[in-house]
Design a protein around this motif. Structure first.
Motif, PDB file in Angstrom:
ATOM      1  N   LEU A   1       0.814  -1.221   0.000  1.00 29.48           N
ATOM      2  CA  LEU A   1       0.000   0.000   0.000  1.00 29.48           C
ATOM      3  C   LEU A   1       0.843   1.263   0.000  1.00 29.48           C
ATOM      4  O   LEU A   1       0.330   2.359  -0.265  1.00 29.48           O
ATOM      5  N   LEU A   2       2.118   1.134   0.312  1.00 29.21           N
ATOM      6  CA  LEU A   2       2.985   2.306   0.279  1.00 29.21           C
ATOM      7  C   LEU A   2       3.157   2.853  -1.143  1.00 29.21           C
ATOM      8  O   LEU A   2       3.674   3.960  -1.324  1.00 29.21           O
ATOM      9  N   LEU A   3       2.734   2.064  -2.157  1.00 28.46           N
ATOM     10  CA  LEU A   3       2.768   2.567  -3.525  1.00 28.46           C
ATOM     11  C   LEU A   3       1.815   3.750  -3.718  1.00 28.46           C
ATOM     12  O   LEU A   3       2.070   4.620  -4.561  1.00 28.46           O
ATOM     13  N   TRP A   4       0.733   3.803  -2.951  1.00 24.62           N
ATOM     14  CA  TRP A   4      -0.243   4.886  -3.092  1.00 24.62           C
ATOM     15  C   TRP A   4       0.366   6.247  -2.759  1.00 24.62           C
ATOM     16  O   TRP A   4       0.287   7.172  -3.589  1.00 24.62           O
ATOM     17  N   PRO A   5       0.947   6.418  -1.560  1.00 20.32           N
ATOM     18  CA  PRO A   5       1.559   7.737  -1.311  1.00 20.32           C
ATOM     19  C   PRO A   5       2.724   8.026  -2.251  1.00 20.32           C
ATOM     20  O   PRO A   5       2.966   9.191  -2.600  1.00 20.32           O
ATOM     21  N   LEU A   6       3.435   6.960  -2.694  1.00 19.53           N
ATOM     22  CA  LEU A   6       4.527   7.170  -3.632  1.00 19.53           C
ATOM     23  C   LEU A   6       4.004   7.685  -4.972  1.00 19.53           C
ATOM     24  O   LEU A   6       4.558   8.639  -5.546  1.00 19.53           O
ATOM     25  N   MET A   7       2.924   7.093  -5.456  1.00 15.55           N
ATOM     26  CA  MET A   7       2.349   7.551  -6.714  1.00 15.55           C
ATOM     27  C   MET A   7       1.767   8.962  -6.573  1.00 15.55           C
ATOM     28  O   MET A   7       1.846   9.774  -7.499  1.00 15.55           O
ATOM     29  N   ALA A   8       1.164   9.269  -5.421  1.00 19.31           N
ATOM     30  CA  ALA A   8       0.635  10.618  -5.210  1.00 19.31           C
ATOM     31  C   ALA A   8       1.755  11.653  -5.237  1.00 19.31           C
ATOM     32  O   ALA A   8       1.598  12.748  -5.771  1.00 19.31           O
ATOM     33  N   ALA A   9       2.909  11.262  -4.671  1.00 22.27           N
ATOM     34  CA  ALA A   9       4.049  12.171  -4.697  1.00 22.27           C
ATOM     35  C   ALA A   9       4.566  12.373  -6.114  1.00 22.27           C
ATOM     36  O   ALA A   9       4.908  13.493  -6.515  1.00 22.27           O
ATOM     37  N   LEU A  10       4.625  11.281  -6.909  1.00 24.27           N
ATOM     38  CA  LEU A  10       5.168  11.368  -8.266  1.00 24.27           C
ATOM     39  C   LEU A  10       4.209  12.055  -9.229  1.00 24.27           C
ATOM     40  O   LEU A  10       4.629  12.754 -10.146  1.00 24.27           O
TER      41      LEU A  10
END
Length: 869
Positions: free
Chosen positions: A207-216
């Motif tokens: 689920l840490l991909l979600w904040p990573l994608m939001a940042a990118l």
């Protein structure tokens, strides 16, 4: 009220009516006002003693009272035309004003109904001593004040007057409302967490991909987009994309896509290729965001904005920076949710059988911290070391911790359902269970979002206002005292509610009476207002005043008016309400007098006026320490005929959750939303004097009981009044120097500095005299030489001549007479000590019944000679 009338004209008509019924002086004489400040039951009890002293004192200019004279004609208290109350002052103020309703206290009326009610009202306050309630006493045959006075004393513990029985009731109500609140808040959280868990099970990805994608895709591109618009000339030129920065990034992004793709295809260059592709993704998003924002500014045709000012580089930078702030908030929220689900999975696996113990222990610790924060927030003078603590920061930490623990409980429930209470396994059955849980949570969110009345029914306001109604309005309800013995045995119990205790505002304001015009002061919380952002950042609220909107004809009348009897002024401006075609919800029902008094005294809540902060709103909201209410003002602006909904879609479909979110995050929009959050009037101004200063009310003398918690006599509430009067009403309030030099008056009047000194054994100083000057252009000093109004401030203080029991109580309780406002449970000794202190201070200044008093005579001569009252 017609279109060309002002609310003050209506009030003046009521004043002329009451003077006619009381056979008082000429209508052109200046108005007098009485202000009863906030301070909970401490203020209510002290003010009761002051009211009793004023009811027994002789009005200035009146001959000595004969044995058969009416107290309505010669009592000092009858001279006051206005009564303004806040919080605890409203407790006793509502009791006092409701005594004037014809037939409420006693049905017998040898005089005109209004005159008889006024006679009984002043007689009730003259009764001494309070006595005790007894079902064997026929109060209809006793002095008119015996029942009300005894009822007030019996209700010193008005929240739980019967002890364990009321405590159990309060505990059950508190527990039910707390669980219901968190069920309402938990449904959206449950839906979100179950969807995230379902995504994780189906994708087998972190689920840490979600904040990573939001940042990118959002945060970093917004940061880059700020630099892609370079002005040609000044910053007021429209933003353009044909500049070197934009074109250069476009070329770089194209190269990164090509180079990154080729590098990622090579086995030895996948890491470098992945980094290049990520950079290309950020750059592409930045280009897209820049292009869309520039187009939006160019096409914005909002008639409320100047297109030249909005479509410029300066505004572009503001908008893209706001977008960056929202993006950062989204990354933090997504990161919090991802960590929450991950922590819940680990906790479920590691402490499958014991997870509740640690969570409940942590919740108990945080709830204790909440209670301590509430107490500290109330106490204005803190110990030296305590003043150094950042209470708002501590509240924010406590609120964040409490929110995390509660979300963790819901996350554990998601894990328990997903794994059917057993060992964790990520199978197809797990996905189906999560899907069904998501559908159930979504259904509950949709259904519960329509029950907007839940906002108030889940709070503590109903309990609080019901207890105030029973204690204080019950004291003026003659049906409790004057019925047959069987009825008295039922209704003289302090635990027994009675429907006739409360009054609708239609009854209270529309029934002709000889009582003073009662102004009820509350605060409309306002923390989000772009038009007044700098001011509201400090005040965070506006004064809402409820007053009569209808007056009887001077020749007298009876019955109720057909239109609305109550009027509303917000920050001094009168507003009409459009109550047609309202939804059928409990929140739309008109508030009664008891409910308005409860709102005026809602000291502990998520909205605290100028003391509002995110931390306090979060921690008090989650703990359901909510005494304020949401209220549909439906105010119409000048020229507006019909009210228009203000809520934003899609929140209109989930109003309950949306307003709870506003409340927990301290986002109060005033009347820019469908519902407004109201709380204690003291959150704006605590002395109740602010509204009496409005020059349209023509008040010449104000007697203010300043009963806020002030053990060091710092006069914080008075300082706030002086500041608000200067800024809002162009009035300057200053101490009167002459009274401190008067040979008699200086023995009872003091300066603020003298109040800060410990009183001597023979000191009787208990009052301040303030002059109110209007700012006048052309004067050398900028203000008028002669005051147009005087403020006589009574301050609770130990003075010489107090009864031995009051002195004994003061020795045993060093905080007296400024004990904590949190203490709303007065025993017999505490109640009697505050009442007797107010009575003695009132006697010191205004004299005793049937006795000449040099101080009172000197005071009236001084005021009459200097202020021409």
């Amino acid at each position: 009220m017609t279109a060309d009338e002002t609310p003050y004209q209506t009030e003046q008509q009521r004043i002329r009516f009451r003077r006619l019924k009381l056979h008082q002086h000429a209508p052109e004489a200046g108005n007098w006002g009485l202000a009863l400040s906030g301070g909970g039951i401490r203020s209510a009890t002290f003010c009761l003693g002051v009211l009793q002293a004023m009811a027994r004192a002789q009005a200035p200019g009146q001959p000595a009272a004969s044995p058969g004279a009416s107290p309505a004609e010669n009592s000092l208290l009858s001279r006051f035309d206005y009564l303004s109350t806040v919080s605890g002052g409203g407790y006793i103020g509502s009791f006092f004003s409701s005594l004037f309703l014809p037939g409420r206290l006693r049905d017998k009326a040898p005089l005109e109904p209004e005159t008889q009610a006024a006679h009984d009202a002043y007689q009730a306050l003259r009764f001494e001593p309070p006595g005790r309630i007894s079902t064997g006493v026929d109060y209809s045959e006793r002095p008119v004040g015996q029942g009300p006075a005894a009822w007030l004393r019996e209700n010193g513990r008005y929240l739980t007057p019967t002890g364990s029985g009321d405590m159990l009731y309060a505990l059950a109500m508190t527990w039910r409302n707390w669980l219901s609140l968190h069920a309402m808040l938990g449904m959206p959280i449950l839906l979100l967490l179950s969807l995230l868990s379902l995504f994780q099970v189906l994708s087998q990805a972190s689920l840490l991909l979600w904040p990573l994608m939001a940042a990118l895709l959002f945060a970093l591109p917004c940061a880059v987009a700020y630099w892609l618009v370079i002005p040609r000339g000044d910053l007021d030129q429209p933003p353009r994309l044909d500049n070197g920065a934009y074109r250069s990034l476009l070329v770089i992004v194209a190269g990164l896509w090509v180079g990154g793709g080729l590098a990622y295809a090579l086995a030895q260059w996948q890491a470098a290729g992945g980094l290049a592709l990520a950079a290309a993704l950020v750059g592409s998003s930045a280009l897209l965001i820049t292009r869309q924002l520039v187009r939006h500014l160019a096409n914005d045709r909002d008639p409320g904005r100047n297109s030249t000012c909005s479509n410029c580089v300066r505004n572009y930078r503001v908008q893209v920076t706001r977008a960056l702030g929202r993006a950062m908030a989204a990354v933090l929220v997504l990161g919090f949710l991802a960590l929450l689900v991950t922590a819940a999975q680990a906790l479920y696996e590691y402490l499958q059988a014991y997870q509740a113990l640690g969570t409940m222990a942590s919740l108990a610790l945080v709830m204790w911290l909440v209670r301590r924060l509430v107490v500290l927030k109330d106490e204005k003078p803190l110990p030296g070391w305590m003043r150094k603590l950042p209470l708002d920061v501590l509240a924010l930490i406590a609120g964040a911790l409490l929110l995390t623990l509660l979300c963790l409980c819901w996350a554990l429930l998601v894990q328990w359902v997903a794994h059917d209470g057993g060992t964790p396994s990520y199978s197809t059955a797990t996905a189906w269970r999560l899907l069904l849980l998501s559908l159930l949570a979504a259904s509950l969110v949709c259904v519960s979002g329509r029950f907007i009345g839940f906002l108030n029914t889940s709070s503590l306001h109903a309990f609080y206002s019901a207890r105030l109604t029973r204690a204080y309005l019950g004291a003026s309800n003659g049906r409790r005292f004057n019925g047959p013995a069987r009825q008295r045995r039922t209704y003289l119990s302090v635990a027994e509610p009675m429907s006739s205790d409360d009054l609708s505002l239609q009854q209270y304001y529309a029934t002709p009476s000889a009582g003073p015009v009662h102004l009820i002061n509350v605060t409309m919380n306002l923390t989000v207002d772009p038009a007044e952002q700098l001011v509201q950042r400090d005040r965070k609220g506006q004064p809402l005043c409820i007053a009569p909107n209808w007056a009887p004809a001077l020749e007298g009348t009876s019955g109720l008016c057909e239109g609305p009897a109550e009027g509303y002024t917000l920050d001094g401006k009168p507003y009409r309400r459009d109550l047609h075609h309202t939804p059928s919800s409990e929140i739309m029902q008109p508030l009664s007098l008891g409910q308005w008094i409860g709102v005026s005294g809602a000291a502990f809540s998520t909205g605290l006026g100028r003391a509002t902060s995110l931390g306090m709103s979060l921690v008090l909201g989650l703990a359901n320490v909510r005494l304020g209410i949401w209220w549909p003002s439906r105010f119409l602006d000048p020229g507006q005929q019909h009210w228009v909904r203000q809520d934003l879609k899609p929140w209109t479909y989930y109003s309950t959750q949306a307003y709870l979110f506003y409340e927990l995050t301290a986002r109060f929009h005033g009347y820019r939303r469908d519902y407004q959050y109201l709380s204690d009037g003291g959150h704006f101004e605590n002395t109740a004097t602010y509204e009496l200063l409005r020059q349209g009310r023509q008040v010449k003398l104000i007697v203010t009981c300043d009963c806020g918690c002030d053990p060091d006599y710092r006069f914080d509430d008075l300082a706030n009044l002086v500041r608000l009067a200067r800024i809002d009403q162009a009035l300057e309030i200053r101490e009167d120097p002459g009274v401190l030099q008067h040979p008699l008056l200086k023995t009872v009047f003091a300066s603020q500095e003298q109040f800060r000194q410990p009183p001597g054994a023979d000191s009787r100083q208990c009052a301040l005299l303030l002059n109110v000057h209007a700012h006048t252009p052309g004067c050398e000093s900028g203000i008028a030489t002669q005051p147009h109004c005087r403020i006589l401030v009574l301050k609770p203080r130990l003075i010489a001549g107090l009864a031995p029991d009051v002195r004994n109580y003061a020795r045993n309780n060093p905080g007296f007479p400024n004990q904590s406002t949190v203490d709303q449970f007065f025993d017999e000794a505490q109640f009697e000590s505050y009442r007797q202190l107010g009575l003695e201070i009132g006697r010191t200044l205004f004299g005793q019944e049937g006795q000449a008093n040099e101080i009172a005579e000197a005071l009236w001569r001084y005021l009459d000679g200097e202020a021409a009252l």
